[in-house]
Design a protein around this motif. Structure first.
Motif, PDB file in Angstrom:
ATOM      1  N   SER A 158     -24.452  48.401  18.022  1.00 17.14           N
ATOM      2  CA  SER A 158     -23.366  48.582  18.170  1.00 17.14           C
ATOM      3  C   SER A 158     -22.838  49.166  19.622  1.00 17.14           C
ATOM      4  O   SER A 158     -23.596  49.426  20.325  1.00 17.14           O
ATOM      5  CB  SER A 158     -22.771  50.370  17.029  1.00 17.14           C
ATOM      6  OG  SER A 158     -21.745  50.310  17.927  1.00 17.14           O
ATOM      7  N   ALA A 165     -20.804  50.187  21.734  1.00 14.30           N
ATOM      8  CA  ALA A 165     -19.924  51.484  21.804  1.00 14.30           C
ATOM      9  C   ALA A 165     -20.823  53.099  21.690  1.00 14.30           C
ATOM     10  O   ALA A 165     -20.903  53.714  22.031  1.00 14.30           O
ATOM     11  CB  ALA A 165     -19.003  51.682  20.699  1.00 14.30           C
ATOM     12  N   ALA A 180     -20.912  50.683  30.833  1.00 18.22           N
ATOM     13  CA  ALA A 180     -20.241  50.003  30.152  1.00 18.22           C
ATOM     14  C   ALA A 180     -20.662  48.675  29.532  1.00 18.22           C
ATOM     15  O   ALA A 180     -20.397  47.913  28.563  1.00 18.22           O
ATOM     16  CB  ALA A 180     -18.513  50.063  30.303  1.00 18.22           C
ATOM     17  N   GLU A 212      -9.745  44.451  18.098  1.00 18.27           N
ATOM     18  CA  GLU A 212     -10.792  45.077  18.138  1.00 18.27           C
ATOM     19  C   GLU A 212     -12.042  44.117  17.580  1.00 18.27           C
ATOM     20  O   GLU A 212     -11.527  42.954  17.015  1.00 18.27           O
ATOM     21  CB  GLU A 212     -11.069  46.266  17.175  1.00 18.27           C
ATOM     22  CG  GLU A 212     -12.097  47.195  16.830  1.00 18.27           C
ATOM     23  CD  GLU A 212     -12.597  46.943  15.784  1.00 18.27           C
ATOM     24  OE1 GLU A 212     -13.319  46.101  14.979  1.00 18.27           O
ATOM     25  OE2 GLU A 212     -14.057  47.333  16.175  1.00 18.27           O
ATOM     26  N   THR A 213     -13.218  44.532  18.163  1.00 12.93           N
ATOM     27  CA  THR A 213     -14.140  43.224  17.651  1.00 12.93           C
ATOM     28  C   THR A 213     -13.768  43.081  16.316  1.00 12.93           C
ATOM     29  O   THR A 213     -13.886  41.769  15.445  1.00 12.93           O
ATOM     30  CB  THR A 213     -15.239  43.796  18.376  1.00 12.93           C
ATOM     31  OG1 THR A 213     -15.601  43.686  19.464  1.00 12.93           O
ATOM     32  CG2 THR A 213     -16.445  42.596  17.802  1.00 12.93           C
ATOM     33  N   LEU A 222     -15.160  43.838  24.843  1.00 20.55           N
ATOM     34  CA  LEU A 222     -14.943  45.578  24.683  1.00 20.55           C
ATOM     35  C   LEU A 222     -15.314  45.933  26.625  1.00 20.55           C
ATOM     36  O   LEU A 222     -15.067  47.365  26.478  1.00 20.55           O
ATOM     37  CB  LEU A 222     -16.682  45.770  24.532  1.00 20.55           C
ATOM     38  CG  LEU A 222     -16.977  45.894  23.371  1.00 20.55           C
ATOM     39  CD1 LEU A 222     -18.251  46.056  22.447  1.00 20.55           C
ATOM     40  CD2 LEU A 222     -16.243  46.729  22.201  1.00 20.55           C
ATOM     41  N   LEU A 237      -7.700  46.515  26.663  1.00 22.22           N
ATOM     42  CA  LEU A 237      -8.999  47.414  25.237  1.00 22.22           C
ATOM     43  C   LEU A 237      -9.866  48.000  25.085  1.00 22.22           C
ATOM     44  O   LEU A 237      -9.982  49.750  25.859  1.00 22.22           O
ATOM     45  CB  LEU A 237      -8.819  46.427  23.911  1.00 22.22           C
ATOM     46  CG  LEU A 237      -9.902  46.977  22.564  1.00 22.22           C
ATOM     47  CD1 LEU A 237      -8.632  47.794  22.325  1.00 22.22           C
ATOM     48  CD2 LEU A 237     -10.024  45.991  21.685  1.00 22.22           C
ATOM     49  N   LEU A 295     -12.849  49.041  25.211  1.00 20.88           N
ATOM     50  CA  LEU A 295     -13.698  50.616  24.316  1.00 20.88           C
ATOM     51  C   LEU A 295     -14.903  50.724  25.681  1.00 20.88           C
ATOM     52  O   LEU A 295     -14.932  52.172  25.320  1.00 20.88           O
ATOM     53  CB  LEU A 295     -14.411  49.993  22.677  1.00 20.88           C
ATOM     54  CG  LEU A 295     -14.665  51.118  22.353  1.00 20.88           C
ATOM     55  CD1 LEU A 295     -13.692  52.237  22.111  1.00 20.88           C
ATOM     56  CD2 LEU A 295     -15.295  51.056  21.031  1.00 20.88           C
ATOM     57  N   ASN A 296     -15.860  49.586  25.255  1.00 22.80           N
ATOM     58  CA  ASN A 296     -17.097  50.463  26.719  1.00 22.80           C
ATOM     59  C   ASN A 296     -16.038  51.007  27.764  1.00 22.80           C
ATOM     60  O   ASN A 296     -17.339  52.062  28.222  1.00 22.80           O
ATOM     61  CB  ASN A 296     -17.986  48.800  26.662  1.00 22.80           C
ATOM     62  CG  ASN A 296     -19.233  49.346  25.712  1.00 22.80           C
ATOM     63  OD1 ASN A 296     -18.128  49.581  24.155  1.00 22.80           O
ATOM     64  ND2 ASN A 296     -19.300  48.899  25.566  1.00 22.80           N
ATOM     65  N   PHE A 322     -13.421  52.689  28.385  1.00 19.14           N
ATOM     66  CA  PHE A 322     -12.892  54.029  27.902  1.00 19.14           C
ATOM     67  C   PHE A 322     -14.365  54.967  28.279  1.00 19.14           C
ATOM     68  O   PHE A 322     -13.949  56.430  28.594  1.00 19.14           O
ATOM     69  CB  PHE A 322     -12.115  54.165  26.815  1.00 19.14           C
ATOM     70  CG  PHE A 322     -10.742  53.442  27.062  1.00 19.14           C
ATOM     71  CD1 PHE A 322      -9.904  54.154  27.384  1.00 19.14           C
ATOM     72  CD2 PHE A 322     -10.184  52.018  26.399  1.00 19.14           C
ATOM     73  CE1 PHE A 322      -8.154  53.783  27.936  1.00 19.14           C
ATOM     74  CE2 PHE A 322      -9.003  51.710  26.945  1.00 19.14           C
ATOM     75  CZ  PHE A 322      -8.033  52.513  27.551  1.00 19.14           C
ATOM     76  N   ILE A 323     -15.597  54.809  26.941  1.00 14.18           N
ATOM     77  CA  ILE A 323     -16.864  55.618  26.826  1.00 14.18           C
ATOM     78  C   ILE A 323     -16.925  55.673  28.039  1.00 14.18           C
ATOM     79  O   ILE A 323     -17.600  57.275  28.212  1.00 14.18           O
ATOM     80  CB  ILE A 323     -17.030  55.188  25.051  1.00 14.18           C
ATOM     81  CG1 ILE A 323     -16.386  54.689  24.337  1.00 14.18           C
ATOM     82  CG2 ILE A 323     -18.357  55.908  25.639  1.00 14.18           C
ATOM     83  CD1 ILE A 323     -17.505  54.320  23.626  1.00 14.18           C
TER      84      ILE A 323
END
Length: 429
Positions: free
Chosen positions: A112, A114, A143, A334-335, A372, A377, A379-380, A382-383
């Motif tokens: 994964s 994320a 990221a 989203e993936t 990502l 979007l 996501l990576n 944002f994290i």
């Protein structure tokens, strides 16, 4: 045909504008066609959504998610970083390099993106900041290293693609090895170039210094995990699903009885997080499978393929157009949703061109992995930004050179199919 196409995608677009979850939007769009045109009974919706999740290969997904959560919480990620740090030393950009290598190894356990960013980045980003790395670059490289999660086997996205495309998940795992290593190598190169330019040096303060052999001894259980998981799959000893179960058992044993960093409360939290993520994915699978079945019944993929064929029959141009399309999709969707929605549409277009479905799977998953780290979007991003405690847009400073580097790798993999097919063909003989 045109009216059906407008109806199903029009309704889906409306659901997105109304901020309805994508999974629900897929189901509503499919139901709209069933109810308006009345070509199939309503029971088809119930049968398809339940039957699509009743799949042995799909069982691998919740188990790999759970294994990643356990390894992240149980001390495995931290020991991986300590070991890699001893190997890398204090060269230019060493902490960025540590992040990339540790992410590579962790990706071979969790599958994964994320989870890789959250686990490795949570440890290396604070280390980088203590050693003079800028917050935007620390977030950027962590990221970007997370994009290895969907490419390095075992990969959750490979499992989903294998199910949707009806290809061997084991072959997908094998095919991802060379592209994944090429992706990691490109990150190593761009990390060195940026670190040299910005003056990001070696390790000054990362905690207590330990010897190489001590760090190897501490990390040996983490290093053995990818060998057991991937070796069992490639050796034909276990299926990917069985390997996922082994990963869970192994990670529990190591975290609870060897590292002893796991308590009952943590175990409950880990299971809750894994259950939440797995449940949302299965809802996606059910709704997207119904949506795809409706598309297939109405022969919409064939219609789109014929439209593209009328525009051009040049496979190079078509693959370039698909890459651009998927990069845009990955930036907004989203993936999991993107794979379940677009693989049934795009596969009938490329197969007549002679594109191997395994090779195409690598192309699709790599495009969506780049999503990502692509706004909005991302996501990576944002994290990693949350870990570095900066705003989302601040972390974008270093993303352009990194993103361009990864796009070059994507094009190489797209137009040199043997990078993806060499190992599967070799092991098939």
């Amino acid at each position: 045909m045109t009216s059906t196409l407008l109806l199903i995608f029009g309704v889906f677009l409306v659901t997105l504008l109304l901020n309805i979850p994508i999974a629900m939007g897929l189901g509503i769009a499919g139901l709209a066609v069933v109810l308006v045109e009345g070509s199939v009974p309503l029971s088809f919706f119930i049968q398809t959504t339940f039957a699509s999740t009743d799949s042995f290969p799909l069982l691998a997904i919740p188990f790999f998610i759970l294994a990643g959560e356990i390894m992240s919480t149980g001390g495995i990620a931290r020991r991986l970083i300590d070991f890699v740090q001893n190997i890398v030393g204090s060269i230019t950009g060493s902490l960025g390099l540590i992040t990339i290598i540790a992410s590579l190894i962790f990706a071979a356990i969790s599958g994964s993106g994320a989870a890789t960013v959250a686990s490795i980045g949570a440890i290396t980003i604070p280390y980088m900041l203590k050693n003079g790395y800028s917050k935007p670059y620390a977030a950027s490289i962590a990221a970007s290293a997370g994009t290895l999660g969907p490419i390095i086997p075992p990969s959750i996205t490979f499992i989903l693609y294998g199910v949707m495309a009806s290809v061997s998940i084991g072959d997908m795992f094998i095919a991802g090895l060379i592209p994944g290593l090429l992706l990691a190598l490109s990150l190593v190169i761009i990390n060195y170039i940026i670190s040299k330019k910005e003056g990001f040096g070696g390790v000054k303060e990362v905690g207590e210094k330990v010897s190489f052999w001590k760090s190897l001894n501490e990390a040996k259980w983490a290093l053995i995990a990818p060998i057991i998981i991937l070796g069992g799959i490639y050796g034909g000893i276990v299926t990917p699903t069985e390997a996922a179960v082994i990963a869970v058992v192994y990670s529990l044993v190591v975290s609870v009885f060897i590292y002893r960093e796991f308590n009952t409360k943590q175990l409950i939290d880990v299971f809750l997080r894994a259950t939440t993520v797995s449940g949302s994915i299965m809802v996606f699978v059910g709704m997207a499978s119904f949506f795809g079945k409706v598309l297939a019944l109405k022969q919409i993929p064939q219609y789109i393929a014929s439209v593209i064929a009328d525009f051009t029959t040049n496979p190079v141009i078509i693959l370039l157009l698909i890459n651009v399309f998927l990069l845009i999709v990955g930036a907004f969707m989203e993936t999991v949703a993107a794979i379940l929605l677009f693989v049934p549409l795009l596969l009938p277009i490329v197969i007549p061109l002679g594109v191997d479905p395994i090779h195409f799977g690598i192309i699709v998953c790599l495009n969506l992995a780049l999503g990502l780290i692509t706004p909005p979007l991302g996501l990576n991003i944002f994290i990693a930004s949350n870990i570095a405690r900066i705003r989302f847009e601040q972390s974008l400073k270093y993303f352009l050179p990194i993103f361009i580097t990864l796009v070059v790798v994507l094009l190489i993999i797209t137009f040199v199919p043997q990078l993806s097919l060499f190992l599967p063909n070799l092991l098939a003989n």
